[in-house]
Design an enzyme around this catalytic site. Structure first.
Site: not given
Length: 313
Positions: A140, A155, A157-158, A160-162, A179
């Protein structure tokens, strides 16, 4: 063990099928091809029978020079091991391959032909098979290419990777996968990052949804794969935590027994995370060239300390 079918090989290289049309479901599980040579003179120790067998001008010319009985014996002794398939290069004439076609039809082995030169086709086939049969895992995260440096962003989920990937794309860098990142080990020290096919070109942004980066930002905003050079983990900022990155020993994370340099970036409102990722990529590029800012800084400190000691009191 991973495998592909002979049909996959035919599709990838647009190979002509000379024999064994009904046997294209046969599997290939070894990542390098083989040119039989010693096998034609009866030496079969260490014969890699599970590999694709390639017959170039050298092998076919040798067989042509034998008597009919010798030729049948030599090619028959190789065919009896039932390799996945044979590939004839240089688009060699059908008339001179009648005996080979007969053996392959009798044993149910696909005989394929390409117009490519032998060494060129072997190089392309080895690369294709290595990638297709490589050990792989799915993690992930987000995979990006920043100025030629392949980076895996991880990191919770949420975190700020994307969004970080989007900022990097707008600065001219490229998305590889969002993802679901597929990691393939194609060598003892090489990990390739790519997408799973379903998410190709897509970036999922909270409150916005899916966007196609290639359609919005152009084809230059996406690439299919990249060699992973850095593993960057995005973590929440912790108050009263000492953030001092003068550690002279690089940290690593391990994927399929391959160590990848690891960096942790702590997030805080107002921090330019994309800029920090860029800086990490550029800094690592300098490290690969033999330069370390931390080492130069420590050398300056030591030189200054020595200078202070030498001054008269």
């Amino acid at each position: 063990m991973k495998s592909i079918t002979v049909q996959d090989l035919v599709n990838r290289f647009h190979l002509e099928i000379l024999a064994g049309h009904s046997q294209l479901h046969r599997t290939i599980s070894k990542s390098r091809v083989h040119r039989p040579g010693l096998e034609f003179v009866g030496y079969f120790d260490f014969f890699p029978q599970q590999r694709v067998q390639v017959l170039g001008r050298k092998e076919i010319t040798y067989l042509h020079k034998q008597t009919e009985d010798e030729r049948d014996s030599r090619i028959g002794s190789v065919v009896q091991y039932h390799p996945p398939c044979f590939v004839v290069t240089w688009n060699q004439e059908m008339e001179g391959l009648r005996y080979l076609i007969a053996h392959c039809e009798r044993e149910g082995i696909p005989l394929l032909r390409t117009a490519e030169q032998t060494t060129k086709w072997i190089g392309m086939a080895d690369v294709f098979l290595t990638k297709m049969l490589a050990q792989e895992i799915q993690v992930h995260g987000v995979c990006v290419n920043v100025a030629g440096i392949g980076i895996l962003l991880r990191g919770k989920s949420g975190i700020g990777k994307s969004e970080t990937a989007l900022s990097l794309i707008r600065r001219g860098h490229r998305l590889v996968a969002d993802d679901a990142v597929v990691l393939r080990r194609i060598g003892p020290e090489t990990i390739i990052g790519t997408h799973d096919g379903k998410t190709k070109e897509f970036l999922a942004l909270r409150s916005v949804g899916l966007i196609n980066v290639a359609r919005i930002y152009g084809r230059g905003a996406f690439q299919d794969e990249t060699r992973i050079v850095l593993d960057i983990e995005l973590t929440p900022w912790k108050e009263n935590e000492l953030y001092n990155d003068l550690d002279m020993t690089p940290k690593t994370s391990s994927y399929m027994e391959v160590d990848i340099p690891y960096i942790q970036i702590s997030l805080q409102p107002g921090r330019d995370v994309a800029g920090l990722v860029e800086a990490a990529a550029n800094n690592w590029s300098l490290r690969l060239q033999g330069y370390s800012a931390a080492e130069e800084f420590m050398q300056r400190i030591e030189a200054f300390a020595q200078q202070q000691q030498q001054q008269p009191k």
